[in-house]
Design a protein around this motif. Structure first.
Motif, PDB file in Angstrom:
ATOM      1  N   VAL A  47      -0.538  11.830  -3.359  1.00 45.12           N
ATOM      2  CA  VAL A  47      -0.279  10.306  -3.535  1.00 45.12           C
ATOM      3  C   VAL A  47       0.133   9.698  -2.480  1.00 45.12           C
ATOM      4  CG1 VAL A  47       1.397   9.183  -4.955  1.00 45.12           C
ATOM      5  CG2 VAL A  47       0.303  11.204  -5.920  1.00 45.12           C
ATOM      6  N   GLY A  48       1.014  10.485  -1.615  1.00 41.75           N
ATOM      7  CA  GLY A  48       1.515   9.570  -0.419  1.00 41.75           C
ATOM      8  C   GLY A  48       0.288   9.217   0.565  1.00 41.75           C
ATOM      9  N   ALA A  49      -0.523  10.100   0.679  1.00 40.88           N
ATOM     10  CA  ALA A  49      -1.847   9.958   1.443  1.00 40.88           C
ATOM     11  C   ALA A  49      -2.555   8.623   0.765  1.00 40.88           C
ATOM     12  CB  ALA A  49      -2.714  10.878   1.565  1.00 40.88           C
ATOM     13  N   LEU A  50      -3.091   8.555  -0.505  1.00 39.90           N
ATOM     14  CA  LEU A  50      -3.495   7.492  -1.098  1.00 39.90           C
ATOM     15  C   LEU A  50      -2.922   6.211  -0.828  1.00 39.90           C
ATOM     16  CD1 LEU A  50      -4.758   9.420  -4.367  1.00 39.90           C
ATOM     17  CD2 LEU A  50      -6.208   8.815  -2.385  1.00 39.90           C
ATOM     18  N   LEU A  51      -1.694   6.320  -1.060  1.00 42.39           N
ATOM     19  CA  LEU A  51      -0.848   5.075  -0.702  1.00 42.39           C
ATOM     20  C   LEU A  51      -0.864   4.456   0.677  1.00 42.39           C
ATOM     21  CD1 LEU A  51       2.453   5.753  -3.001  1.00 42.39           C
ATOM     22  CD2 LEU A  51       0.549   4.144  -3.542  1.00 42.39           C
ATOM     23  N   LEU A  52      -0.944   5.353   1.617  1.00 46.86           N
ATOM     24  CA  LEU A  52      -1.012   4.909   2.978  1.00 46.86           C
ATOM     25  C   LEU A  52      -2.439   4.147   3.243  1.00 46.86           C
ATOM     26  CD1 LEU A  52       0.496   7.868   5.040  1.00 46.86           C
ATOM     27  CD2 LEU A  52       1.416   5.400   4.600  1.00 46.86           C
ATOM     28  N   THR A  53      -3.355   4.538   2.631  1.00 48.53           N
ATOM     29  CA  THR A  53      -4.773   4.056   2.648  1.00 48.53           C
ATOM     30  C   THR A  53      -4.713   2.594   2.379  1.00 48.53           C
ATOM     31  OG1 THR A  53      -5.391   4.251   0.257  1.00 48.53           O
ATOM     32  CG2 THR A  53      -5.951   6.136   2.170  1.00 48.53           C
ATOM     33  N   ARG A  54      -3.509   1.961   1.693  1.00 49.99           N
ATOM     34  CA  ARG A  54      -3.371   0.629   1.377  1.00 49.99           C
ATOM     35  C   ARG A  54      -2.777  -0.158   2.574  1.00 49.99           C
ATOM     36  NH1 ARG A  54       0.724  -0.171  -2.086  1.00 49.99           N
ATOM     37  NH2 ARG A  54      -0.192  -2.097  -2.968  1.00 49.99           N
ATOM     38  N   VAL A  55      -2.298   0.682   3.341  1.00 49.18           N
ATOM     39  CA  VAL A  55      -1.467  -0.223   4.523  1.00 49.18           C
ATOM     40  C   VAL A  55      -2.452  -0.852   5.698  1.00 49.18           C
ATOM     41  CG1 VAL A  55       0.178   0.275   6.291  1.00 49.18           C
ATOM     42  CG2 VAL A  55       0.606   1.668   4.450  1.00 49.18           C
ATOM     43  N   ARG A  56      -1.935  -2.003   5.976  1.00 46.61           N
ATOM     44  CA  ARG A  56      -2.785  -2.704   6.991  1.00 46.61           C
ATOM     45  C   ARG A  56      -1.547  -3.242   8.010  1.00 46.61           C
ATOM     46  NH1 ARG A  56      -2.897  -8.463   6.711  1.00 46.61           N
ATOM     47  NH2 ARG A  56      -1.985  -9.087   4.787  1.00 46.61           N
ATOM     48  N   MET A 345       7.644  13.341   5.926  1.00 51.19           N
ATOM     49  CA  MET A 345       7.109  12.064   6.326  1.00 51.19           C
ATOM     50  C   MET A 345       6.184  11.259   5.523  1.00 51.19           C
ATOM     51  SD  MET A 345       8.466  12.255  10.363  1.00 51.19           S
ATOM     52  CE  MET A 345       7.060  13.405  10.508  1.00 51.19           C
ATOM     53  N   LEU A 346       5.327  11.820   5.174  1.00 53.88           N
ATOM     54  CA  LEU A 346       3.974  11.344   4.757  1.00 53.88           C
ATOM     55  C   LEU A 346       4.565  10.779   3.171  1.00 53.88           C
ATOM     56  CD1 LEU A 346       0.985  11.005   4.329  1.00 53.88           C
ATOM     57  CD2 LEU A 346       0.691  13.355   3.513  1.00 53.88           C
ATOM     58  N   VAL A 347       5.297  11.533   2.559  1.00 53.93           N
ATOM     59  CA  VAL A 347       5.743  11.026   1.346  1.00 53.93           C
ATOM     60  C   VAL A 347       6.847   9.981   1.534  1.00 53.93           C
ATOM     61  CG1 VAL A 347       6.965  11.750  -0.843  1.00 53.93           C
ATOM     62  CG2 VAL A 347       5.452  13.329   0.153  1.00 53.93           C
ATOM     63  N   GLY A 348       7.510  10.003   2.618  1.00 51.36           N
ATOM     64  CA  GLY A 348       8.297   8.649   2.584  1.00 51.36           C
ATOM     65  C   GLY A 348       7.352   7.598   3.034  1.00 51.36           C
ATOM     66  N   PHE A 349       6.555   7.877   3.771  1.00 53.67           N
ATOM     67  CA  PHE A 349       5.737   6.692   4.291  1.00 53.67           C
ATOM     68  C   PHE A 349       4.868   6.124   3.137  1.00 53.67           C
ATOM     69  CE2 PHE A 349       5.470   8.367   8.873  1.00 53.67           C
ATOM     70  CZ  PHE A 349       6.573   7.821   9.148  1.00 53.67           C
ATOM     71  N   GLY A 350       4.537   6.920   2.409  1.00 54.73           N
ATOM     72  CA  GLY A 350       3.943   6.561   1.018  1.00 54.73           C
ATOM     73  C   GLY A 350       5.048   5.848   0.071  1.00 54.73           C
ATOM     74  N   VAL A 351       6.127   5.866   0.210  1.00 52.37           N
ATOM     75  CA  VAL A 351       7.043   5.209  -0.761  1.00 52.37           C
ATOM     76  C   VAL A 351       7.049   3.818  -0.026  1.00 52.37           C
ATOM     77  CG1 VAL A 351       9.371   4.915  -1.480  1.00 52.37           C
ATOM     78  CG2 VAL A 351       8.249   7.068  -1.604  1.00 52.37           C
ATOM     79  N   HIS A 352       7.290   3.903   1.363  1.00 49.56           N
ATOM     80  CA  HIS A 352       7.190   2.508   1.833  1.00 49.56           C
ATOM     81  C   HIS A 352       5.784   1.665   1.635  1.00 49.56           C
ATOM     82  CE1 HIS A 352       7.074  -0.269   5.289  1.00 49.56           C
ATOM     83  NE2 HIS A 352       8.034  -0.237   5.464  1.00 49.56           N
ATOM     84  N   ALA A 353       4.978   2.524   1.548  1.00 53.14           N
ATOM     85  CA  ALA A 353       3.685   1.759   1.561  1.00 53.14           C
ATOM     86  C   ALA A 353       3.421   1.140   0.128  1.00 53.14           C
ATOM     87  CB  ALA A 353       2.222   2.779   1.546  1.00 53.14           C
ATOM     88  N   LEU A 354       3.914   2.039  -1.013  1.00 60.38           N
ATOM     89  CA  LEU A 354       3.912   1.382  -2.194  1.00 60.38           C
ATOM     90  C   LEU A 354       4.783   0.046  -2.543  1.00 60.38           C
ATOM     91  CD1 LEU A 354       3.556   2.013  -5.273  1.00 60.38           C
ATOM     92  CD2 LEU A 354       5.416   3.243  -5.478  1.00 60.38           C
TER      93      LEU A 354
END
Length: 939
Positions: A47-56, A345-354
């Motif tokens: 889930v975190g990796a999928l959310l990070l794909t939204r980051v620009r 960190m991946l999960v934490g960054f995913g929460v940030h990307a959300l």
């Protein structure tokens, strides 16, 4: 909870505080359900990796500075809403020696063939760019000559209605110039000028034929300069292509519908321009083109920053594995700890990307930084776990005991690091608060992963090498002595840690005093050299280097226009007439303004194209006193009395009649209808979708504002002058740079104060004793002093990015101090046990410091100077904190232990560290005593 003497000195779970017991229970559950934990973590990571794909990555000014920066907001609106702003600047020049092109010799100009080739390139470039899909979608204008609408406005509206631009006093002078005596005098003067021989006389003949009464002299006194887009005038007075001062370069300006903050659109547009330039250059030998401008810079910056982020993370992970190989002798330990930290960190960054899918360049660099920080918790956990395993505990029991014993120090260190990040939240600079949020979430993810994922991995991957102990471990200090003595010192770094701890135990006072002598000598050297801390005044350090688009833009600024700084000013008013009045007020407020290192050469705005509406009534009244019929007759008589023939000024009589009886007063609505307001009015206004309540004016300075002091003086003087102009907001990079420097200098003390206050409060809550807190802060003092000395002696300057290293270090630099003080308190009164435990702690501190330094040092290899300096400063500070921890705090801990009650072991030999022989472990009822094979494997 606290770590005083009443806390557990063995591995008794029941005697631990609530935080330690909770950590132990979580680790026990994870160790008992490893596959379930791995499945849950895998799902969260996906889930975190999928959310990070939204980051620009957003390189816009508001993304970096936030919405509380008026100059940045105004600059964003100017760049986004006005077609007159240039998304791309295409510099066209003949191929040749670069020195000749940038600094041509006096009198050396281009050949007609070269200029013809550059013009042919421009025509083909426009066709090729508009044929591109991105060009057809995004491009609004492609111009290398003045806007046709502006030229038509000048010739068809401004000249016939010129009397409105003169005002009442100018009309009075016009009436005097149109008198018979003045007409005779001007025509006689024209006769004398025409007598000049050669080309000069021919040129004057053409000019006098258009204006024999020289009425343009009256307009020159009062009418502001028109907008020509930087184009030069040709021999006939018509505006020509936009050549550089030396004529050896042509500038093509491209407007875009998308602001440069839209990095996706900027990348597409810049790529389309590159392809169009290649197509246009075919079959045109001797011509080359370079693309610059805001969209090209943003496209390059976004691409480079993303690449740097990926590369720095990969490099950091590889270096971390090398460090684990050196410290533990094999890759498996590094892979496990790195995987745990990375998953958290991946999960934490995913929460940030959300919550925030758009990040600033600084936030994009945080992943590499946290790669070194996040593994520290796993390092200390693994170090204690291996000690428990070597002492005979089963993996599940070792995980529970380790989590119970290390829960408070690890949580404490995590929160002190979080406080360093959290201190940046109040910063008015948005990129710092985003950086803090992303860093905080990453650290929290790494912390949770240590107590959940790491026990599961250890249970699944561990292989018993000693008989497993399933009963509770012995209690008391002796149990810790057994574990410390049995600590496995894998890898080459184990010998270094053991030797260092032994040297400190042998001669703590000598080690501490000799270490303190080094910074004292450096301070003296800095004072003698007169070193001091300085602020960086060059805003370009925020951009990646090398950046061809940025360099091209700089060359354009040097070679075109007035060769000075252009500062946009956004004007706002209730209606169009108010905008014109504001433009006139702006020009009056800035008239003749100059200061140290700058002067204003002009102001371009609506007042350059429209008359002052405040004078319209008085001007019309003054014109009513002039009889157009009489003017026409007087001019005919003056021509008859002169040497000119009656047909010499054909049509001029009709012009004079129109001049004194003009039509309606030109206003904003007429300007919009003609399309001539393209450079001054928002796109929505020109399209008729919004009322004219905003406009832009351009302040032209005599030179670029490269130096920090020069920029600060100019911006302060202009902002002070603008206080008399309602609705005026200064924009431009110079103003943004000044605001950024001010926000950074004002926010840094606040961030430092917040971080220090939070860390002190937390340490007091944990340790409860002022002396223990003071000891834990020794590494922090070394970190701060080391950074100041390093920057003073090397001349490295503070900038808005690297200044965040100071509050970050306040939270990170105390980590080693916390573990050393916690170890000291656990072994209060047991000097031999303390020395043995210090070997294990020293080993973990060395590795944790090395990994943290690696995370920050990886930033030194990025292409953005500001981020490079952040990594360098942080690496220096953390290294200094390690020196303070191991060579000052650790000797102090040993010295303090001598003041406590002596241990019961035998006295050490002179010059040797104090050691205590472990007592045999007594079996519980019903169990046999451990045989030789059950003894802990001691080193």
């Amino acid at each position: 909870m606290s770590l005083d003497a009443t806390e557990p000195q063995g591995l008794r779970t029941g005697s631990a505080g609530p935080v330690a017991r909770f950590c132990g229970r979580v680790a026990r559950w994870s160790a008992a359900n490893p596959r379930r934990v791995l499945g849950l973590c895998a799902a969260l990571m996906l889930v975190g990796a999928l959310l990070l794909t939204r980051v620009r990555v957003d390189t816009s000014l508001t993304a970096m500075l936030g919405e509380d920066a008026p100059a940045a907001l105004a600059m964003e609106r100017v760049l986004a809403d006005y077609d007159g702003t240039d998304a791309l600047l295409v510099l066209v020049e003949p191929e040749g020696d670069a020195r000749e092109l940038t600094a041509p010799e006096a009198g050396r100009g281009p050949t007609p063939q070269q200029q013809a080739a550059m013009l042919r390139f421009a025509e083909r470039f426009e066709l090729a760019l508009r044929a591109e899909p991105a060009g057809a979608e995004l491009v609004t204008t492609v111009r290398w000559r003045p806007e046709p609408a502006i030229v038509q406005w000048v010739t068809r509206t401004m000249i016939p209605a010129g009397a409105y631009y003169l005002g009442p006093q100018g009309v009075a002078e016009l009436a005097e110039r149109l008198g018979p005596a003045q007409m005779d005098r001007q025509l006689a003067r024209a006769e004398a000028l025409l007598a000049a021989p050669g080309p000069a006389g021919q040129a004057l003949a053409g000019a006098l034929a258009k204006d024999p009464l020289r009425l343009s002299e009256l307009a020159a006194k009062r009418v502001p300069a028109g907008l020509t887009g930087g184009a030069s005038a040709g021999p006939d007075g018509a505006a020509g292509p936009e050549w550089s001062r030396d004529g050896r370069a042509l500038l093509i300006r491209v407007g875009s519908r998308a602001p440069f903050s839209n990095t996706s659109a900027a990348q597409r547009l810049a790529a389309a321009a590159d392809r169009a330039a290649l197509i246009a250059a075919r079959d045109i030998p001797g011509v080359r083109a370079a693309v610059g401008g805001s969209s090209a810079i943003a496209a390059t910056s976004s691409r480079v920053i993303r690449t740097d982020s990926i590369a720095s993370v990969v490099a950091s992970v590889l270096l971390l594995n090398v460090l684990f190989l050196l410290f533990y002798g094999r890759f498996s330990s590094g892979l496990i700890v790195g995987a745990v930290a990375g998953a958290g960190m991946l999960v934490g960054f995913g929460v940030h990307a959300l919550a925030m899918p758009v990040v600033s360049p600084l936030a994009a660099a945080v992943a590499a930084l946290l790669a070194g920080l996040g593994v520290d918790y796993g390092i200390h956990f693994l170090s204690r776990y291996r000690a428990a395993r070597s002492a005979g505990d089963a993996p599940a029991l070792a995980c529970e005991h380790t989590a119970t014993l290390m829960g408070v120090p690890i949580v404490t260190n995590c929160f002190t690091s979080i406080f360093g990040f959290a201190s940046l939240w109040p910063s008015p600079i948005r990129m710092l608060s985003d950086f803090a949020t992303m860093g905080t979430l990453g650290l929290i993810g790494a912390l949770l992963a240590v107590f959940t994922l790491l026990p599961a991995l250890l249970v699944l991957t561990d292989r018993p090498r000693t008989p497993l102990r399933t009963r509770p471990a012995p209690e008391g200090p002796q149990a810790h002595a057994d574990e410390a003595q049995a600590q496995v010192r894998d890898g080459p770094a184990g010998a270094l840690a053991s030797a260092l701890a032994g040297a400190v135990a042998c001669a703590p006072r000598a080690v501490m005093l000799s270490t303190l002598a080094v910074p004292a000598a450096l301070v003296v050297a800095a004072l003698v050299a007169g070193a001091s801390l300085k602020l960086e005044g060059d805003l370009t350090v925020l951009h990646p280097r090398p950046n061809p688009a940025f360099e091209t833009t700089g060359r354009v600024l040097e070679r075109f226009g007035g060769q000075g700084e252009l500062l946009p000013v956004e004007l706002s008013a209730a209606d169009g007439a108010g905008l014109v009045v504001a433009a006139y007020q702006l020009a009056a407020a800035l008239d003749g303004l100059h200061g140290e290192g700058f002067s204003i050469t002009g102001v371009l705005g609506l007042h350059s194209l429209l008359p002052d509406p405040r004078l319209a009534g008085a001007t019309r009244a003054a014109l009513a006193s002039i009889d157009p019929v009489q003017v026409k007759a007087d001019f005919a008589g003056a021509v008859e009395r002169s040497a000119f023939g009656p047909s010499a000024f054909k049509g001029y009589e009709e012009f004079l009649t129109t001049l004194v009886r003009p039509g309606p007063t030109p206003d904003v609505s007429a300007l919009i209808a003609s399309g001539a307001g393209i450079m001054l009015l928002p796109r929505e206004v020109l399209a008729g979708r919004a009322p004219p309540t905003r406009a832009v004016a351009l302040i032209v300075l005599d030179r670029p504002l490269h130096e920090r002091r020069q920029r600060a003086v100019a911006v302060a003087a202009i902002q002070n002058a603008l206080t008399s102009v309602p609705g005026a907001q200064l924009a431009g990079l110079a103003a943004v740079s000044t605001d950024l420097e001010r926000s950074a200098s004002e926010g840094l003390p606040i961030s430092v104060g917040v971080s220090v206050g939070l860390v002190l409060a937390w340490l007091l809550l944990v340790f409860r004793r002022v002396t223990d807190v003071a000891m834990a802060l020794i590494p922090l003092a070394f970190a701060a002093g080391g950074v100041v000395l390093f920057m003073s002696l090397t001349g490295l300057k503070f900038n808005p990015i690297n200044s965040v290293a100071i509050p970050l270090l306040n939270g990170i630099a105390v980590d080693a101090g916390v573990f050393l003080v916690a170890t000291y308190k656990l072994y209060a009164g047991d000097r031999a046990g303390l020395v043995r435990a210090l070997r294990s702690t020293c080993h973990a501190v060395l590795l944790a410091t090395a990994t943290t330094v690696t995370g920050f040092a990886s930033l030194c290899f990025t292409h953005t100077p500001a981020i490079q300096s952040l990594g360098l400063i942080a690496a220096v500070g953390i290294t200094a904190s390690m020196i303070g921890a191991l060579l000052v705090l650790m000797p102090l801990v040993v010295l303090r232990s001598r003041l406590a009650r002596p241990s019961s072991g035998p006295a050490p030999e002179p010059g040797q560290p104090e050691l205590v022989q472990p007592e045999p472990v007594q079996p519980e009822p019903g169990q046999q005593a451990a045989g030789p094979s059950d003894a802990p494997a001691a080193r």
